[in-house]
Design an enzyme around this catalytic site. Structure first.
Site, PDB file in Angstrom:
ATOM      1  N   HIS A 197     -34.627  57.485  66.220  1.00 52.16           N
ATOM      2  CA  HIS A 197     -33.386  56.909  65.660  1.00 52.16           C
ATOM      3  C   HIS A 197     -33.092  55.517  66.240  1.00 52.16           C
ATOM      4  O   HIS A 197     -32.052  55.287  66.845  1.00 52.16           O
ATOM      5  CB  HIS A 197     -32.191  57.834  65.817  1.00 52.16           C
ATOM      6  CG  HIS A 197     -32.056  58.548  67.140  1.00 52.16           C
ATOM      7  ND1 HIS A 197     -32.116  57.907  68.343  1.00 52.16           N
ATOM      8  CD2 HIS A 197     -31.858  59.850  67.412  1.00 52.16           C
ATOM      9  CE1 HIS A 197     -31.953  58.800  69.302  1.00 52.16           C
ATOM     10  NE2 HIS A 197     -31.801  59.975  68.780  1.00 52.16           N
ATOM     11  N   ASP A 228     -31.980  62.573  61.748  1.00 56.53           N
ATOM     12  CA  ASP A 228     -30.995  62.886  62.788  1.00 56.53           C
ATOM     13  C   ASP A 228     -29.745  63.489  62.168  1.00 56.53           C
ATOM     14  O   ASP A 228     -28.638  63.282  62.673  1.00 56.53           O
ATOM     15  CB  ASP A 228     -30.664  61.640  63.630  1.00 56.53           C
ATOM     16  CG  ASP A 228     -29.964  62.000  64.931  1.00 56.53           C
ATOM     17  OD1 ASP A 228     -29.960  63.178  65.315  1.00 56.53           O
ATOM     18  OD2 ASP A 228     -29.416  61.073  65.577  1.00 56.53           O
ATOM     19  N   HIS A 252     -35.066  59.961  73.132  1.00 55.29           N
ATOM     20  CA  HIS A 252     -33.718  59.434  72.869  1.00 55.29           C
ATOM     21  C   HIS A 252     -33.571  58.223  73.785  1.00 55.29           C
ATOM     22  O   HIS A 252     -33.366  58.364  74.985  1.00 55.29           O
ATOM     23  CB  HIS A 252     -32.637  60.482  73.159  1.00 55.29           C
ATOM     24  CG  HIS A 252     -31.260  59.979  72.846  1.00 55.29           C
ATOM     25  ND1 HIS A 252     -30.510  60.429  71.789  1.00 55.29           N
ATOM     26  CD2 HIS A 252     -30.511  59.009  73.431  1.00 55.29           C
ATOM     27  CE1 HIS A 252     -29.367  59.780  71.739  1.00 55.29           C
ATOM     28  NE2 HIS A 252     -29.337  58.903  72.730  1.00 55.29           N
ATOM     29  N   HIS A 286     -31.340  68.220  63.359  1.00 54.26           N
ATOM     30  CA  HIS A 286     -30.570  69.217  64.114  1.00 54.26           C
ATOM     31  C   HIS A 286     -30.188  70.354  63.176  1.00 54.26           C
ATOM     32  O   HIS A 286     -29.404  70.146  62.245  1.00 54.26           O
ATOM     33  CB  HIS A 286     -29.300  68.590  64.700  1.00 54.26           C
ATOM     34  CG  HIS A 286     -29.595  67.506  65.688  1.00 54.26           C
ATOM     35  ND1 HIS A 286     -29.763  67.760  67.034  1.00 54.26           N
ATOM     36  CD2 HIS A 286     -29.787  66.182  65.524  1.00 54.26           C
ATOM     37  CE1 HIS A 286     -30.034  66.615  67.656  1.00 54.26           C
ATOM     38  NE2 HIS A 286     -30.064  65.639  66.764  1.00 54.26           N
ATOM     39  N   ASN A 292     -31.724  70.679  71.242  1.00 56.25           N
ATOM     40  CA  ASN A 292     -30.498  70.571  72.064  1.00 56.25           C
ATOM     41  C   ASN A 292     -29.458  71.623  71.688  1.00 56.25           C
ATOM     42  O   ASN A 292     -28.315  71.308  71.368  1.00 56.25           O
ATOM     43  CB  ASN A 292     -29.905  69.158  72.003  1.00 56.25           C
ATOM     44  CG  ASN A 292     -29.424  68.748  70.613  1.00 56.25           C
ATOM     45  OD1 ASN A 292     -29.953  69.226  69.608  1.00 56.25           O
ATOM     46  ND2 ASN A 292     -28.429  67.882  70.553  1.00 56.25           N
ATOM     47  N   HIS A 351     -36.802  64.212  62.482  1.00 53.43           N
ATOM     48  CA  HIS A 351     -35.763  64.419  63.526  1.00 53.43           C
ATOM     49  C   HIS A 351     -34.575  65.108  62.865  1.00 53.43           C
ATOM     50  O   HIS A 351     -33.832  64.493  62.103  1.00 53.43           O
ATOM     51  CB  HIS A 351     -35.322  63.080  64.126  1.00 53.43           C
ATOM     52  CG  HIS A 351     -34.280  63.209  65.205  1.00 53.43           C
ATOM     53  ND1 HIS A 351     -34.386  62.568  66.427  1.00 53.43           N
ATOM     54  CD2 HIS A 351     -33.120  63.887  65.268  1.00 53.43           C
ATOM     55  CE1 HIS A 351     -33.341  62.853  67.173  1.00 53.43           C
ATOM     56  NE2 HIS A 351     -32.544  63.660  66.481  1.00 53.43           N
ATOM     57  N   LEU A 364     -24.817  58.898  67.818  1.00 52.68           N
ATOM     58  CA  LEU A 364     -25.534  58.246  68.914  1.00 52.68           C
ATOM     59  C   LEU A 364     -27.019  58.179  68.588  1.00 52.68           C
ATOM     60  O   LEU A 364     -27.553  59.159  68.060  1.00 52.68           O
ATOM     61  CB  LEU A 364     -25.316  59.012  70.227  1.00 52.68           C
ATOM     62  CG  LEU A 364     -23.910  58.824  70.818  1.00 52.68           C
ATOM     63  CD1 LEU A 364     -23.678  59.790  71.963  1.00 52.68           C
ATOM     64  CD2 LEU A 364     -23.703  57.375  71.278  1.00 52.68           C
ATOM     65  N   ARG A 379     -29.105  73.368  64.534  1.00 47.90           N
ATOM     66  CA  ARG A 379     -28.160  74.245  65.256  1.00 47.90           C
ATOM     67  C   ARG A 379     -28.660  75.686  65.211  1.00 47.90           C
ATOM     68  O   ARG A 379     -29.845  75.939  65.142  1.00 47.90           O
ATOM     69  CB  ARG A 379     -26.733  74.120  64.715  1.00 47.90           C
ATOM     70  CG  ARG A 379     -26.242  72.690  64.470  1.00 47.90           C
ATOM     71  CD  ARG A 379     -26.301  71.809  65.693  1.00 47.90           C
ATOM     72  NE  ARG A 379     -25.579  70.550  65.473  1.00 47.90           N
ATOM     73  CZ  ARG A 379     -25.779  69.458  66.190  1.00 47.90           C
ATOM     74  NH1 ARG A 379     -26.692  69.428  67.149  1.00 47.90           N
ATOM     75  NH2 ARG A 379     -25.066  68.357  65.955  1.00 47.90           N
ATOM     76  N   LYS A 383     -39.126  66.702  73.674  1.00 43.63           N
ATOM     77  CA  LYS A 383     -38.006  65.773  73.522  1.00 43.63           C
ATOM     78  C   LYS A 383     -37.465  65.344  74.878  1.00 43.63           C
ATOM     79  O   LYS A 383     -37.157  66.171  75.723  1.00 43.63           O
ATOM     80  CB  LYS A 383     -36.903  66.483  72.732  1.00 43.63           C
ATOM     81  CG  LYS A 383     -35.620  65.695  72.609  1.00 43.63           C
ATOM     82  CD  LYS A 383     -35.778  64.528  71.658  1.00 43.63           C
ATOM     83  CE  LYS A 383     -34.552  63.634  71.706  1.00 43.63           C
ATOM     84  NZ  LYS A 383     -33.999  63.327  70.416  1.00 43.63           N
TER      85      LYS A 383
HETATM   86  C1  NCD Z   1     -26.881  64.541  67.995  1.00 37.54           C
HETATM   87  C2  NCD Z   1     -26.248  65.928  68.006  1.00 37.54           C
HETATM   88  O1  NCD Z   1     -25.117  66.071  67.536  1.00 37.54           O
HETATM   89  O2  NCD Z   1     -26.889  66.883  68.464  1.00 37.54           O
HETATM   90  N1  NCD Z   1     -25.851  63.569  67.762  1.00 37.54           N
HETATM   91  C3  NCD Z   1     -26.031  62.327  67.274  1.00 37.54           C
HETATM   92  O3  NCD Z   1     -25.076  61.556  67.236  1.00 37.54           O
HETATM   93  N2  NCD Z   1     -27.192  61.931  66.824  1.00 37.54           N
HETATM   94  C4  NCD Z   1     -27.608  64.313  69.259  1.00 37.54           C
HETATM   95  C5  NCD Z   1     -28.566  63.170  69.200  1.00 37.54           C
HETATM   96  O4  NCD Z   1     -29.573  63.216  68.513  1.00 37.54           O
HETATM   97  O5  NCD Z   1     -28.308  62.170  69.888  1.00 37.54           O
HETATM   98 ZN    ZN Z   2     -30.594  63.748  67.081  1.00 39.33          ZN
END
Ligand code: NCD
Ligand code: ZN
Length: 346
Positions: free
Chosen positions: A175, A248, A137, A16, A42, A14, A220, A18, A100
């Site tokens: 998560h 995450d 999620h 991110h 996302n 998992h 989160l 960007r 997702k």
């Molecule tokens: C994630 C994000 O910033 O894209 N933030 C987080 O607190 N984990 C989104 C997510 O996975 O919930």
């Molecule tokens: Zn995440």
């Protein structure tokens, strides 16, 4: 206790990454240690179709430094308009590894998520048929549910009903942050697993709120009380193959974190392996680290384990940069607030 540990190269289930300059800056931090990662969709706008995933994957590969190898495992963002045929085609071609599910409004960039679960029935049924995993999620978004209860309530009100209604659906509870989620995962069959982040093994909600509000520990699902952290630690270090690493790692510029309405997310990519080694050693479970980071994930996703290895060595505390620069912004690296004696040395 030996001062060196060689394990199969880990994967991050998992992540991110960007896009654009931010991706360029954070991608090497993951690719340095990890062979593969499940890439969260996302973005703004989200990655919703196979075509979106293909161009995003190409941008990731183009941003990868020439001396690094890394395989992005792409996901699609489930919306109420997702076309089951598009999902199935993207899966059949090997383009995507999972789908997702964000409940609408649950977290960063989740406005296009699912509000009415009846509208994704056909997609979920198709996924069950073809064995395409659903990454969840797991938080309800109803305003009357306390933020610290949102995961436990989601399991009862949403996750369990979806699983009952969709036999064969393969689910990753992502998560997880509660003993409730650990208990639910432990009782489930082979069609369910759960990822645990690095930071949720380290912090509880006091880190966010005691002695002043500390935005860099806000993510989160939000960290819960200490008894929940201990349940996560027990699960991660147990050797149970249902539990594996999904960092995450979620970078945000400091200006977006340190704000009256600051973003959720902890950026753990640079020091995750050092932190995990420290945490597992302190739990007397270094022998369980490889399962958590490198074996259990591929097992669930039905992918081969990595053939190459990394070596962690123990010595004087490792120093990681406090921040990483992106253009004229800084991204703060997660600070576990304890010394890190293990580093990836090869
Ligand atoms: C994630 C994000 O910033 O894209 N933030 C987080 O607190 N984990 C989104 C997510 O996975 O919930
Ligand atoms: Zn995440």
């Amino acid at each position: 206790m030996s001062d060196s540990l060689t394990i199969r190269r880990p994967d991050d289930w998992h992540l991110h990454l960007r896009d654009g300059a931010m991706m360029q800056a954070v991608l090497p931090e993951t690719a340095r240690h990890f062979a593969r990662a499940i890439i969260m969709p996302n973005l703004m706008p989200p990655v919703v179709t196979g075509a979106d995933a293909a161009v995003y994957r190409d941008r990731i590969l183009a941003a990868l430094p020439a001396d690094m190898s890394f395989q992005p495992l792409m996901t699609l963002y489930l919306t109420e308009n997702t076309d089951p045929d598009d999902l199935a085609a993207a899966h059949a071609s090997g383009l995507i590894t999972a789908v997702k599910l964000y409940p609408a409004g649950a977290t960063t960039n989740s406005a296009s998520g699912v509000a009415n679960f009846d509208n994704v029935r056909a997609a979920l049924e198709r996924m069950a048929e073809i064995g395409l995993p659903l990454c969840v999620h797991g938080e309800v978004t109803a305003p009357d549910i306390d933020i610290f209860d949102r995961e436990a309530v989601f399991i009862d009100r949403v996750l369990d009903p979806i699983r009952q209604a969709t036999p064969g659906l393969r689910v990753v509870m992502e998560h997880i942050t509660t003993s409730d989620a650990v208990a639910y995962a432990r009782e489930a069959g082979d069609d369910l697993s759960a990822t645990i982040t690095t930071h949720h093994l380290v912090i509880n909600r006091n880190h966010i709120l005691v002695g002043g509000i500390r935005p860099h520990y806000y993510c989160l699902p939000v960290a819960k009380r200490e008894s929940h952290r201990l349940a996560l630690l027990a699960a991660a270090t147990s050797g149970d193959p249902r539990f594996f690493l999904g960092t995450d790692s979620a970078p945000h510029p400091d200006t977006a974190k340190i704000a009256p309405c600051g973003c959720a997310g902890c950026f753990t990519a640079p020091n995750t392996m050092s932190i995990l080694a420290e945490v597992f050693e302190n739990a007397d479970a270094l022998d369980k680290l490889e399962g958590f980071t490198s074996l259990h994930g591929p097992r669930f996703y039905r992918l081969p384990v990595n053939t190459d290895t990394i070596t962690l060595t123990k010595g004087a505390p490792a120093n990681y940069p406090k921040t990483i620069a992106v253009n004229d912004e800084q991204i703060t690296v997660f600070d576990p607030e304890f010394p890190l004696h293990w580093r990836v040395s090869g």
